[in-house]
Scaffold this motif. Structure first.
Motif, PDB file in Angstrom:
ATOM      1  N   GLU A 141      32.060  11.370  64.832  1.00  0.00           N
ATOM      2  CA  GLU A 141      32.890  11.030  63.551  1.00  0.00           C
ATOM      3  C   GLU A 141      33.655  12.316  63.066  1.00  0.00           C
ATOM      4  OE1 GLU A 141      29.519   7.958  61.276  1.00  0.00           O
ATOM      5  OE2 GLU A 141      29.829   9.914  60.643  1.00  0.00           O
ATOM      6  N   SER A 154      22.594  15.828  61.144  1.00  0.00           N
ATOM      7  CA  SER A 154      23.401  15.663  62.168  1.00  0.00           C
ATOM      8  C   SER A 154      23.891  16.941  62.963  1.00  0.00           C
ATOM      9  CB  SER A 154      24.614  14.840  62.066  1.00  0.00           C
ATOM     10  OG  SER A 154      25.504  15.667  61.020  1.00  0.00           O
ATOM     11  N   ASP A 157      24.675   7.955  75.484  1.00  0.00           N
ATOM     12  CA  ASP A 157      24.392   6.820  74.894  1.00  0.00           C
ATOM     13  C   ASP A 157      23.530   6.855  73.645  1.00  0.00           C
ATOM     14  OD1 ASP A 157      25.690   5.585  77.105  1.00  0.00           O
ATOM     15  OD2 ASP A 157      23.960   4.998  78.298  1.00  0.00           O
ATOM     16  N   GLY A 158      23.612   5.891  72.755  1.00  0.00           N
ATOM     17  CA  GLY A 158      22.908   6.239  71.569  1.00  0.00           C
ATOM     18  C   GLY A 158      23.665   6.876  70.495  1.00  0.00           C
ATOM     19  N   PHE A 159      24.660   7.446  70.796  1.00  0.00           N
ATOM     20  CA  PHE A 159      25.326   8.548  69.627  1.00  0.00           C
ATOM     21  C   PHE A 159      26.868   8.345  69.658  1.00  0.00           C
ATOM     22  CE2 PHE A 159      21.478  10.802  71.392  1.00  0.00           C
ATOM     23  CZ  PHE A 159      21.134  11.340  70.235  1.00  0.00           C
ATOM     24  N   ARG A 160      27.531   8.553  68.274  1.00  0.00           N
ATOM     25  CA  ARG A 160      28.790   8.383  68.261  1.00  0.00           C
ATOM     26  C   ARG A 160      29.499   9.806  67.699  1.00  0.00           C
ATOM     27  NH1 ARG A 160      26.627   5.305  63.945  1.00  0.00           N
ATOM     28  NH2 ARG A 160      27.606   6.164  61.645  1.00  0.00           N
ATOM     29  N   PRO A 201      23.577   9.566  65.198  1.00  0.00           N
ATOM     30  CA  PRO A 201      23.206   8.424  66.029  1.00  0.00           C
ATOM     31  C   PRO A 201      23.705   7.294  65.751  1.00  0.00           C
ATOM     32  CG  PRO A 201      21.202   9.836  65.022  1.00  0.00           C
ATOM     33  CD  PRO A 201      22.562  10.178  64.604  1.00  0.00           C
ATOM     34  N   ASP A 202      23.906   6.122  66.864  1.00  0.00           N
ATOM     35  CA  ASP A 202      24.521   4.992  66.847  1.00  0.00           C
ATOM     36  C   ASP A 202      23.884   3.955  65.364  1.00  0.00           C
ATOM     37  OD1 ASP A 202      27.129   5.098  68.283  1.00  0.00           O
ATOM     38  OD2 ASP A 202      25.676   4.238  70.149  1.00  0.00           O
ATOM     39  N   ASN A 203      22.555   4.151  65.366  1.00  0.00           N
ATOM     40  CA  ASN A 203      22.163   3.293  64.467  1.00  0.00           C
ATOM     41  C   ASN A 203      22.176   3.966  62.977  1.00  0.00           C
ATOM     42  OD1 ASN A 203      20.250   5.649  64.669  1.00  0.00           O
ATOM     43  ND2 ASN A 203      18.528   4.201  65.476  1.00  0.00           N
ATOM     44  N   LYS A 221      24.113   4.309  59.679  1.00  0.00           N
ATOM     45  CA  LYS A 221      25.285   3.686  59.371  1.00  0.00           C
ATOM     46  C   LYS A 221      26.062   4.402  58.294  1.00  0.00           C
ATOM     47  CE  LYS A 221      23.606  -0.960  59.996  1.00  0.00           C
ATOM     48  NZ  LYS A 221      23.409  -2.472  59.170  1.00  0.00           N
TER      49      LYS A 221
END
Length: 846
Positions: free
Chosen positions: A66, A379, A61-64, A423-425, A427
């Protein structure tokens, strides 16, 4: 039955979940059961596009996730390295396991691709072949405006000088960086520029340093399987396929000074004890899936089996609590594990960040993460080979082959992806590029991203710009600067050969223990008075560095200080092992010095040191130091901790850590030592009685009941002595780089020659190895080495006789010399020999 013929029969029976026919296992020595049963009747998984694969990921949770790059821009990615402008070098190992026989691995299809993000959207959109026509390239590292490229057995430096993205310079840096045609998972890899400005590698026992554009090679220690990284203090981390994380707790180069410290815990230290993994889907296609302990009842892999490419996160994009965590890929389980790394008294440990789940998993069986790395944008990047077959042909079991065939995992083979975890936040992704100006690079040493700091330091050292020294010195001495920035500045000064003694003196008094420990490591003999003043230091890492330094200086005052340090802190493993790094050949003398400051009040500290000293003396196998230490033990109070520790140490030449160690050689004394009887009377405990028996059994003298005939030592005649001296020169020029001047060899590169059965056995065997070489595996003193000793055909018969005579009479050896006529006869007998000898051929020849 050939592997390709298995396909129809395997698929037919797989529908029933059972295979009754033997599958073909290429690893014949450990192939597992020939009759195999597929435990989980899963349908063949379909290959997924990058967009489809993205949906299979489950990240904390809190990550994605790419996508950074994918086929056709890249194929079969194995390793990556960023240059200072954010471009990405990618190893494409396209020859790896295109079929289960590995039939294409000798073809020059590998290459290094240079990727660029030209529009700044975080996705690579331009790819240029930097170097091509490579046979199984292994690793890449951006350096000096180009890249180090590993193509076993060579390590090349490649550089583009005309700006077209393609290398037009290709220089050989080393010719022993792995073995051509060898096992790709057991060869040198991942060259890494560490905080100490040395380039270290996994699976390789040498290190490199770049000075003024010249590559310098020096000794190190071979450890790790695939992957290498560092933390903020410059400690090196690595792993093995079934061991998630290990670490060199102390500087590796110090331990290369004492070859008897092979079992030291301070290097190759086990960081993780719990090897559990939690895949998010059944993973039946693992090599030991037939073993009940390998897979859980739900079909998931229970413990790590293919761990590689670990990372200590040092970026600035993740939340603060993730800094310093370990991220560890496990490609067989299709996951990346996160572990929280902790340190106490210099000992590093790591624990699972969560239980029963992992940081990143995928239900796509072809997701094969093989490397995690810090990135310029802060990252974590993940290299994904994206293929079904991950195990090399030489280690395939019957069970795994059956799974591969039944589930169509042999295709496709030319795909591969690079992913980024953010992190999800966050952009947008913006990579930091390190500027060309010296002042701006120095400013970058204070950056929050460890990749940026490392790169700025490397560029400053590569530049050899001495004008940077004043600003760097000011940064080191600034009390307002971040400690990490000051640490990088200190090592940058060292890399520029501009570190002044006065600067070191000031850091030796610093309040920051990390800086102080680094200063101790960098201090020379000229700073001995300042080092002596630190013996009251209480921090374990500073004390350990001090123990290493004091023992290396080898002066009366520093030895006395070292003994006092151990009398207060010898129970700390790092400190006592650090002290041993500089005591080779004088352990018995130091034991006497330590006994002078040992008391019943401090024997809890000194007893472990005496045991280690005894281990090393017993391991060296020299009669006089052994007898001297026996006398010292007899002189200690009856039943004392010190006496018991010396007895235990002398009785265990392998340090009690190697069940396969060879039986220690017999030590011949002139007569029965008086200390032996005195010591026997002092022994009271059951354990000490058994250890004393081992000591007594190892000693021999003329007249001892049951002792064999003493060895007959025939002095060399004048001609033989001349050959011995000539052999000494040849050895120093040709052999010492690998086997080392002390003859104890180098881990990962060359086995020991001291007391080796191969050296002291039949002289023709040693000579034949020199003439034609030896291809491993070979067992030396109870330890197996899977290496190759190249032939030396340019040596004359006189040369060969000389170097073999030297080997058989140096290091207190007493074997017979070798005459040139014997070499002439051997050369004629085996004149048609083309390949290297194997150990079986040499041992079974009549």
């Amino acid at each position: 039955m050939p592997a390709k013929q298995l396909k129809k029969s395997t698929l037919a029976i797989a529908a029933l979940g059972l295979i009754g026919l033997p599958a073909l296992a290429l690893h014949t020595k450990n192939a597992g059961p020939a009759e195999v049963k597929i435990k989980f009747n899963l349908p063949p998984p379909a290959p997924l596009s990058p967009e489809e694969a993205l949906k299979t990921f489950k990240v904390e949770d809190g990550f994605r996730m790419e996508l950074v790059a994918a086929e056709p821009l890249i194929e079969a990615p194995m390793a990556i390295s960023f240059d200072d402008q954010g471009r990405l070098y990618v190893v494409e190992m396209r020859g790896y396991m295109r079929d289960m026989e590995g039939s294409t691995e000798g073809e020059p299809t590998g290459r290094i691709k240079l990727l660029e993000d030209t529009d700044g959207d975080g996705r690579m959109d331009k790819g240029t072949v930097f170097v091509d026509e490579l046979v199984m390239p292994r690793s890449v590292m951006a350096v000096n405006g180009g890249a180090l490229v590993a193509v076993p057995p060579n390590l090349f430096f490649c550089k583009d000088t005309d700006g077209d993205g393609k290398a037009d310079v290709k220089e050989i840096v080393a010719t022993d960086y792995g073995t051509a045609g060898g096992q790709p998972e057991h060869m040198a890899n991942t060259p890494t520029w560490a905080l100490d400005n040395q380039i270290w590698s996994a699976g390789y026992s040498s290190r490199f340093r770049l000075r003024g554009g010249v590559w310098q090679k020096d000794a190190g220690l071979g450890r790790g399987q695939y992957g290498l990284c560092q933390d903020d203090q410059g400690r090196l981390y690595f792993n093995y396929n079934s061991d998630l994380l290990r670490c060199d707790l102390l500087p590796t180069e110090a331990f290369s000074r004492n070859p008897l410290l092979r079992n030291a815990t301070s290097v190759n230290a086990k960081v993780v004890t719990d090897q559990t993994v939690w895949p998010s889907h059944p993973t039946p296609g693992v090599n030991r899936g037939y073993d009940e302990k390998t897979l859980r009842e739900d079909g998931t892999l229970s413990t790590a089996t293919a761990t590689c490419g670990a990372l200590i996160y040092r970026g600035d994009a993740f939340p603060a609590e993730y800094y310093g965590n370990a991220f560890i890929p496990e490609p067989s389980a299709n996951l990346v594990k996160r572990m929280i790394v902790s340190e106490k008294d210099g000992i590093v440990t790591a624990d699972n960040a969560t239980q029963d789940r992992e940081f990143l998993t995928s239900t796509d069986e072809r997701f094969r993460p093989v490397q995690a790395t810090n990135a310029p944008d802060g990252s974590v990047y993940i290299v994904d080979m994206y293929r079904g077959i991950i195990q090399h042909t030489s280690f395939l079991t019957h069970y795994l082959i059956a799974n591969i065939e039944a589930r169509k995992l042999d295709q496709p083979i030319d795909q591969g992806r690079i992913w980024r975890i953010v992190p999800d936040n966050q952009k947008s992704v913006k990579a930091t590029r390190v500027p060309a100006e010296t002042s701006e690079r120095i400013a970058m040493l204070s950056h929050a991203n460890g990749w940026v700091r490392d790169t700025a330091q490397r560029l400053l050292v590569e530049s050899a710009d001495a004008t940077a020294a004043p600003a760097l010195t000011a940064l080191v001495q600034s009390k307002d600067a971040k400690p990490l920035a000051r640490l990088h500045a200190l090592w940058t000064l060292d890399g520029l050969a501009s570190l002044a003694p006065d600067t070191l003196r000031s850091v030796l008094k610093d309040d920051d223990v990390t800086l102080k420990a680094a200063a101790v490591r960098l201090a020379g003999r000229d700073l001995a008075p300042e080092l002596l003043a630190l013996t009251g230091e209480t921090d374990a890492l500073v004390q350990a560095q001090l123990a290493i330094k004091l023992s290396s200086i080898n002066l009366p005052d520093t030895d006395v200080a070292l003994a006092k340090l151990l009398a207060t802190s010898g129970s700390n493993l790092l400190i006592r092992e650090g002290a041993m790094t500089g005591l080779r050949g004088r352990e018995d003398a130091f034991a006497k010095m330590l006994a002078e400051v040992s008391t019943p009040e401090n024997d809890t500290q000194t007893a472990p040191v005496f045991e280690l000293l005894g281990n090393l003396i017993a391991m060296a196998g020299k009669a006089l130091p052994f007898e001297e230490t026996l006398t010292l033990a007899a002189a200690q109070p009856k039943g004392s901790k010190v006496q018991a520790s010396l007895i235990k140490g002398l009785a265990n030449p392998a340090g009690g850590s190697s069940k396969s160690a060879a039986k220690p050689k017999l030590l011949w004394l002139e007569k029965e030592p008086e200390s032996l009887a005195a010591l026997k009377a002092s022994v009271t405990s059951k354990s000490s009685t058994g250890e004393f028996a081992k000591i007594s059994a190892r000693l021999a003298w003329v007249g001892k009941p049951g002792a064999p005939q003493p060895p007959k030592i025939v002095p060399l005649n004048e001609a033989q002595q001349a050959r011995f001296e000539k052999g000494k020169v040849i050895y120093a020029g040709l052999c010492a780089a690998c086997h080392q001047p002390h003859g104890y060899g180098l881990d990962g590169l060359a086995p020991p020659l001291v007391d080796s059965e191969w050296v002291l056995g039949k002289p023709d065997i040693t000579a034949r190895i020199v003439l034609h070489g030896l291809a491993g595996p070979v067992k030396v003193s109870g330890r197996t080495w899977n290496l190759a000793m190249p032939p030396l055909p340019h040596l004359t018969d006189e040369d060969v006789a000389s170097v073999v005579t030297y080997l058989r009479r140096e290091w207190e050896h007493n074997a017979s010399p070798v005459e040139p006529e014997a070499i002439t006869k051997l050369r004629a007998e085996f004149k048609d020999r083309v390949g290297m000898w194997t150990s079986d051929e040499l041992l079974h020849k009549k």
